[in-house]
Design a protein around this motif. Sequence first.
Motif, PDB file in Angstrom:
ATOM      1  N   ASN A 144      -0.886  -3.821   3.786  1.00  0.00           N
ATOM      2  CA  ASN A 144      -1.842  -4.883   4.117  1.00  0.00           C
ATOM      3  C   ASN A 144      -2.274  -5.620   2.855  1.00  0.00           C
ATOM      4  O   ASN A 144      -2.493  -5.011   1.808  1.00  0.00           O
ATOM      5  CB  ASN A 144      -3.043  -4.325   4.892  1.00  0.00           C
ATOM      6  N   LYS A 146      -4.929  -7.587   3.149  1.00  0.00           N
ATOM      7  CA  LYS A 146      -6.275  -7.988   3.563  1.00  0.00           C
ATOM      8  C   LYS A 146      -7.347  -7.116   2.916  1.00  0.00           C
ATOM      9  O   LYS A 146      -8.396  -7.623   2.498  1.00  0.00           O
ATOM     10  CB  LYS A 146      -6.350  -7.850   5.084  1.00  0.00           C
ATOM     11  N   ASP A 155       3.810  -8.167   3.973  1.00  0.00           N
ATOM     12  CA  ASP A 155       2.611  -7.771   4.715  1.00  0.00           C
ATOM     13  C   ASP A 155       2.728  -8.085   6.206  1.00  0.00           C
ATOM     14  O   ASP A 155       1.765  -7.959   6.939  1.00  0.00           O
ATOM     15  CB  ASP A 155       1.349  -8.426   4.113  1.00  0.00           C
ATOM     16  N   ARG A 156       3.919  -8.501   6.677  1.00  0.00           N
ATOM     17  CA  ARG A 156       4.129  -8.750   8.101  1.00  0.00           C
ATOM     18  C   ARG A 156       5.490  -8.209   8.515  1.00  0.00           C
ATOM     19  O   ARG A 156       6.485  -8.413   7.817  1.00  0.00           O
ATOM     20  CB  ARG A 156       4.046 -10.249   8.420  1.00  0.00           C
ATOM     21  N   HIS A 180      -1.553   0.267   7.448  1.00  0.00           N
ATOM     22  CA  HIS A 180      -1.543  -1.087   6.885  1.00  0.00           C
ATOM     23  C   HIS A 180      -1.272  -2.145   7.956  1.00  0.00           C
ATOM     24  O   HIS A 180      -1.871  -3.218   7.949  1.00  0.00           O
ATOM     25  CB  HIS A 180      -0.485  -1.199   5.785  1.00  0.00           C
ATOM     26  N   MET A 184      -3.233  -5.573   9.476  1.00  0.00           N
ATOM     27  CA  MET A 184      -2.659  -6.928   9.442  1.00  0.00           C
ATOM     28  C   MET A 184      -2.369  -7.507  10.819  1.00  0.00           C
ATOM     29  O   MET A 184      -2.550  -8.692  11.061  1.00  0.00           O
ATOM     30  CB  MET A 184      -1.343  -6.948   8.641  1.00  0.00           C
TER      31      MET A 184
END
Length: 261
Positions: A144, A146, A155-156, A180, A184
């Motif tokens: 993540n 964030k 992060d995706r 994580h 997200m």
Amino acid sequence: AADRLAGAAYQTNHSTCKWCYNDIPLEELCERGQDMGLKSVELLTVTDWPTLKKYGMTCAMGTHKDFSIEIGWNDPENHATLQEQYRQVIRDAADHEIPSVIVMSGNRGQISDHRGMINCAVGLRPVVKLAEKAGVTLQMELLNSKVNHPDYLCDRTSWGAALAEMIGSDRFKLLYDIYHMQIMEGDIIRTIRDYHQYIGHYHTGGVPGRHEINDSQELNYPAIIKAIHETDFRGYVAQEFIPTYEDKLSALAEGLRICEG
Ligand SMILES: O=C(O)C(=O)CO
């Protein structure tokens, strides 16, 4: 003794991350871990791999002493250094029969996500070829950006899967970190079902806070692990929560039990 009997019947290949038990010596973690059904202790370097072997365990996700989360494959400036490190770690992993080695995208910096993906694919291509020959899987971790790793690129899940498509090798996979990715994306079980072909390894952790995976947190781990098994997953699931119980190893044993449903 009860843990030992239960552990022998566990369906999941259980691992844990050593950093969550930094104050417990590796030998003690192996000895106690074995009894609770643990098959691996991970995110360790070549110096620790022989210790695991002594206990009949493995390091399901190996690393290299110089790897960094922030400085990764998305920036071509790092490629020569990383390629040298991966040549070494892939050779060592093959010698010690370590199945996988971790990969980090690096932070975005000024580089676009699309350019970063192309850069990762170009830089990784030669080392993925070495990994194919060595029978070692390279796995990029989804983290993540964030809460814990601001500006981290991978992060995706969809971005990671697109990179895996671009690389196009069974020896390049994603390390799907459930903690994580809950932060997200949420939608954990559907994501696992949709993307499991790209996923070679899982990490756990309670959300929020990254502590025990018990019912103090929001994720339904028994259902998530069941969904993972329904994808015919043969890899490892590593507990990566920071224990709050006074007896940290009892927290770990409980984590394994929770995953078994
Ligand atoms: O550093 C982290 O947050 C990780 O999950 C490494 O595995």
